[in-house]
Scaffold this motif. Structure first.
Motif, PDB file in Angstrom:
ATOM      1  N   MET A   1       0.838  -1.171   0.000  1.00 19.86           N
ATOM      2  CA  MET A   1       0.000   0.000   0.000  1.00 19.86           C
ATOM      3  C   MET A   1       0.889   1.241   0.000  1.00 19.86           C
ATOM      4  SD  MET A   1      -2.702   1.363   2.854  1.00 19.86           S
ATOM      5  CE  MET A   1      -1.530   1.994   4.033  1.00 19.86           C
ATOM      6  N   PRO A   2       1.119   1.862  -1.134  1.00 14.59           N
ATOM      7  CA  PRO A   2       1.904   3.090  -1.164  1.00 14.59           C
ATOM      8  C   PRO A   2       1.178   4.238  -0.472  1.00 14.59           C
ATOM      9  CG  PRO A   2       1.810   2.078  -3.342  1.00 14.59           C
ATOM     10  CD  PRO A   2       0.812   1.370  -2.484  1.00 14.59           C
ATOM     11  N   TYR A   3       1.949   4.999   0.271  1.00  7.51           N
ATOM     12  CA  TYR A   3       1.457   6.198   0.938  1.00  7.51           C
ATOM     13  C   TYR A   3       2.413   7.325   0.555  1.00  7.51           C
ATOM     14  CZ  TYR A   3       0.697   9.565   4.709  1.00  7.51           C
ATOM     15  OH  TYR A   3       0.450  10.703   5.425  1.00  7.51           O
ATOM     16  N   ILE A   4       1.912   8.322  -0.121  1.00  4.26           N
ATOM     17  CA  ILE A   4       2.728   9.429  -0.593  1.00  4.26           C
ATOM     18  C   ILE A   4       2.246  10.690   0.094  1.00  4.26           C
ATOM     19  CG2 ILE A   4       3.426  10.809  -2.585  1.00  4.26           C
ATOM     20  CD1 ILE A   4       2.073   7.385  -3.177  1.00  4.26           C
ATOM     21  N   LYS A   5       3.171  11.411   0.719  1.00  4.15           N
ATOM     22  CA  LYS A   5       2.833  12.659   1.399  1.00  4.15           C
ATOM     23  C   LYS A   5       3.520  13.802   0.653  1.00  4.15           C
ATOM     24  CE  LYS A   5       3.043  14.929   5.887  1.00  4.15           C
ATOM     25  NZ  LYS A   5       3.529  14.784   7.275  1.00  4.15           N
ATOM     26  N   ILE A   6       2.719  14.780   0.255  1.00  2.00           N
ATOM     27  CA  ILE A   6       3.222  15.967  -0.419  1.00  2.00           C
ATOM     28  C   ILE A   6       3.034  17.138   0.538  1.00  2.00           C
ATOM     29  CG2 ILE A   6       2.931  17.521  -2.384  1.00  2.00           C
ATOM     30  CD1 ILE A   6       1.677  15.129  -3.889  1.00  2.00           C
ATOM     31  N   GLU A   7       4.119  17.818   0.855  1.00  2.00           N
ATOM     32  CA  GLU A   7       4.027  18.990   1.711  1.00  2.00           C
ATOM     33  C   GLU A   7       4.305  20.233   0.876  1.00  2.00           C
ATOM     34  OE1 GLU A   7       5.400  18.747   5.878  1.00  2.00           O
ATOM     35  OE2 GLU A   7       6.359  16.897   5.199  1.00  2.00           O
ATOM     36  N   LEU A   8       3.408  21.208   0.989  1.00  2.00           N
ATOM     37  CA  LEU A   8       3.511  22.454   0.242  1.00  2.00           C
ATOM     38  C   LEU A   8       3.333  23.616   1.202  1.00  2.00           C
ATOM     39  CD1 LEU A   8       0.941  21.574  -2.560  1.00  2.00           C
ATOM     40  CD2 LEU A   8       3.407  21.525  -2.801  1.00  2.00           C
ATOM     41  N   THR A   9       3.928  24.746   0.856  1.00  2.00           N
ATOM     42  CA  THR A   9       3.609  25.935   1.625  1.00  2.00           C
ATOM     43  C   THR A   9       2.209  26.391   1.253  1.00  2.00           C
ATOM     44  OG1 THR A   9       4.710  27.304  -0.036  1.00  2.00           O
ATOM     45  CG2 THR A   9       5.980  26.737   1.928  1.00  2.00           C
ATOM     46  N   ARG A  10       1.516  26.946   2.225  1.00  2.00           N
ATOM     47  CA  ARG A  10       0.129  27.385   2.033  1.00  2.00           C
ATOM     48  C   ARG A  10       0.134  28.700   1.262  1.00  2.00           C
ATOM     49  NH1 ARG A  10      -2.098  27.242   7.351  1.00  2.00           N
ATOM     50  NH2 ARG A  10      -2.192  25.013   6.994  1.00  2.00           N
ATOM     51  N   GLU A  11       0.050  28.579  -0.073  1.00  2.00           N
ATOM     52  CA  GLU A  11       0.120  29.762  -0.924  1.00  2.00           C
ATOM     53  C   GLU A  11      -0.880  29.697  -2.065  1.00  2.00           C
ATOM     54  OE1 GLU A  11       4.270  31.596  -1.222  1.00  2.00           O
ATOM     55  OE2 GLU A  11       4.646  29.433  -1.186  1.00  2.00           O
ATOM     56  N   GLY A  12      -2.075  29.267  -1.756  1.00  2.00           N
ATOM     57  CA  GLY A  12      -3.129  29.333  -2.752  1.00  2.00           C
ATOM     58  C   GLY A  12      -3.142  28.230  -3.796  1.00  2.00           C
ATOM     59  N   VAL A  13      -2.697  27.036  -3.434  1.00  2.00           N
ATOM     60  CA  VAL A  13      -2.809  25.915  -4.359  1.00  2.00           C
ATOM     61  C   VAL A  13      -4.296  25.604  -4.511  1.00  2.00           C
ATOM     62  CG1 VAL A  13      -2.211  23.510  -4.799  1.00  2.00           C
ATOM     63  CG2 VAL A  13      -0.567  25.011  -3.663  1.00  2.00           C
ATOM     64  N   THR A  14      -4.754  25.555  -5.736  1.00  2.00           N
ATOM     65  CA  THR A  14      -6.181  25.374  -5.972  1.00  2.00           C
ATOM     66  C   THR A  14      -6.600  23.910  -5.835  1.00  2.00           C
ATOM     67  OG1 THR A  14      -5.967  24.979  -8.353  1.00  2.00           O
ATOM     68  CG2 THR A  14      -6.156  27.293  -7.628  1.00  2.00           C
ATOM     69  N   ARG A  15      -7.893  23.723  -5.712  1.00  2.00           N
ATOM     70  CA  ARG A  15      -8.455  22.372  -5.657  1.00  2.00           C
ATOM     71  C   ARG A  15      -8.102  21.596  -6.925  1.00  2.00           C
ATOM     72  NH1 ARG A  15     -14.746  21.048  -4.213  1.00  2.00           N
ATOM     73  NH2 ARG A  15     -14.420  18.840  -3.860  1.00  2.00           N
ATOM     74  N   GLU A  16      -8.166  22.265  -8.065  1.00  2.00           N
ATOM     75  CA  GLU A  16      -7.835  21.618  -9.346  1.00  2.00           C
ATOM     76  C   GLU A  16      -6.365  21.201  -9.386  1.00  2.00           C
ATOM     77  OE1 GLU A  16      -9.513  24.620  -9.121  1.00  2.00           O
ATOM     78  OE2 GLU A  16     -11.462  23.690  -9.458  1.00  2.00           O
ATOM     79  N   GLN A  17      -5.481  22.038  -8.860  1.00  2.00           N
ATOM     80  CA  GLN A  17      -4.057  21.693  -8.826  1.00  2.00           C
ATOM     81  C   GLN A  17      -3.815  20.497  -7.914  1.00  2.00           C
ATOM     82  OE1 GLN A  17      -2.764  25.648  -7.685  1.00  2.00           O
ATOM     83  NE2 GLN A  17      -1.710  25.906  -9.646  1.00  2.00           N
ATOM     84  N   LYS A  18      -4.487  20.474  -6.772  1.00  2.00           N
ATOM     85  CA  LYS A  18      -4.340  19.339  -5.865  1.00  2.00           C
ATOM     86  C   LYS A  18      -4.858  18.063  -6.515  1.00  2.00           C
ATOM     87  CE  LYS A  18      -4.699  22.123  -1.709  1.00  2.00           C
ATOM     88  NZ  LYS A  18      -5.489  22.432  -0.506  1.00  2.00           N
ATOM     89  N   LYS A  19      -5.968  18.177  -7.200  1.00  2.00           N
ATOM     90  CA  LYS A  19      -6.534  17.023  -7.907  1.00  2.00           C
ATOM     91  C   LYS A  19      -5.532  16.492  -8.936  1.00  2.00           C
ATOM     92  CE  LYS A  19     -10.626  15.740 -10.587  1.00  2.00           C
ATOM     93  NZ  LYS A  19     -11.924  16.192 -11.113  1.00  2.00           N
ATOM     94  N   ALA A  20      -4.884  17.401  -9.669  1.00  2.00           N
ATOM     95  CA  ALA A  20      -3.888  17.004 -10.669  1.00  2.00           C
ATOM     96  C   ALA A  20      -2.675  16.353 -10.016  1.00  2.00           C
ATOM     97  CB  ALA A  20      -3.475  18.214 -11.500  1.00  2.00           C
ATOM     98  N   LEU A  21      -2.245  16.862  -8.869  1.00  2.00           N
ATOM     99  CA  LEU A  21      -1.129  16.247  -8.148  1.00  2.00           C
ATOM    100  C   LEU A  21      -1.466  14.827  -7.716  1.00  2.00           C
ATOM    101  CD1 LEU A  21       0.182  19.109  -5.824  1.00  2.00           C
ATOM    102  CD2 LEU A  21       1.467  17.936  -7.613  1.00  2.00           C
ATOM    103  N   ILE A  22      -2.647  14.668  -7.117  1.00  2.00           N
ATOM    104  CA  ILE A  22      -3.062  13.339  -6.653  1.00  2.00           C
ATOM    105  C   ILE A  22      -3.125  12.354  -7.817  1.00  2.00           C
ATOM    106  CG2 ILE A  22      -5.003  12.044  -5.659  1.00  2.00           C
ATOM    107  CD1 ILE A  22      -5.519  14.612  -3.923  1.00  2.00           C
ATOM    108  N   LYS A  23      -3.727  12.776  -8.923  1.00  2.00           N
ATOM    109  CA  LYS A  23      -3.833  11.900 -10.103  1.00  2.00           C
ATOM    110  C   LYS A  23      -2.455  11.592 -10.681  1.00  2.00           C
ATOM    111  CE  LYS A  23      -6.069  10.231 -13.867  1.00  2.00           C
ATOM    112  NZ  LYS A  23      -5.291   9.055 -14.198  1.00  2.00           N
ATOM    113  N   GLY A  24      -1.639  12.628 -10.822  1.00  2.00           N
ATOM    114  CA  GLY A  24      -0.314  12.447 -11.422  1.00  2.00           C
ATOM    115  C   GLY A  24       0.593  11.543 -10.609  1.00  2.00           C
TER     116      GLY A  24
END
Length: 72
Positions: A1-24
Motif C-alpha cells: 500500500m503506497p502512501y505518498i505525502k506531499i508537503e507544500l507551503t500554504r500559498e493558494g494551491v487550488t483544488r484543481e491543482q491538488k486534484k492534478a497532483l493526486i492523479k499524477g
C-alpha cells in the motif's frame, strides 16, 4: 500500500491543482511500481509560511523581503 505525502507551503494551491497532483502521483506509482491505484494513498499537507524554514529563516520573512529559494 503506497502512501505518498506531499508537503507544500500554504500559498493558494487550488483544488484543481491538488486534484492534478493526486492523479499524477498515483499514475506514476501505478506505471513505475505496478501498484493498484485503489491501494495508493496521497496526502497533501499545506504548511503555513511561518512554519516552513529555509536557510535558517522563516519563509514568511524571506518572502516579505522578496527572497525565494532560487534567489538566495
Amino acid at each position: 500500500m503506497p502512501y505518498i505525502k506531499i508537503e507544500l507551503t500554504r500559498e493558494g494551491v487550488t483544488r484543481e491543482q491538488k486534484k492534478a497532483l493526486i492523479k499524477g502521483v498515483t499514475d506514476v506509482i501505478v506505471d513505475v511500481l505496478n501498484k493498484d491505484p485503489h491501494l495508493t494513498h496521497v496526502v497533501i499537507q499545506e504548511v503555513a509560511l511561518d512554519d516552513w524554514g529555509y536557510a535558517g529563516e522563516q519563509v514568511s520573512e524571506l518572502r516579505e523581503r522578496g527572497i525565494t529559494a532560487d534567489k538566495k
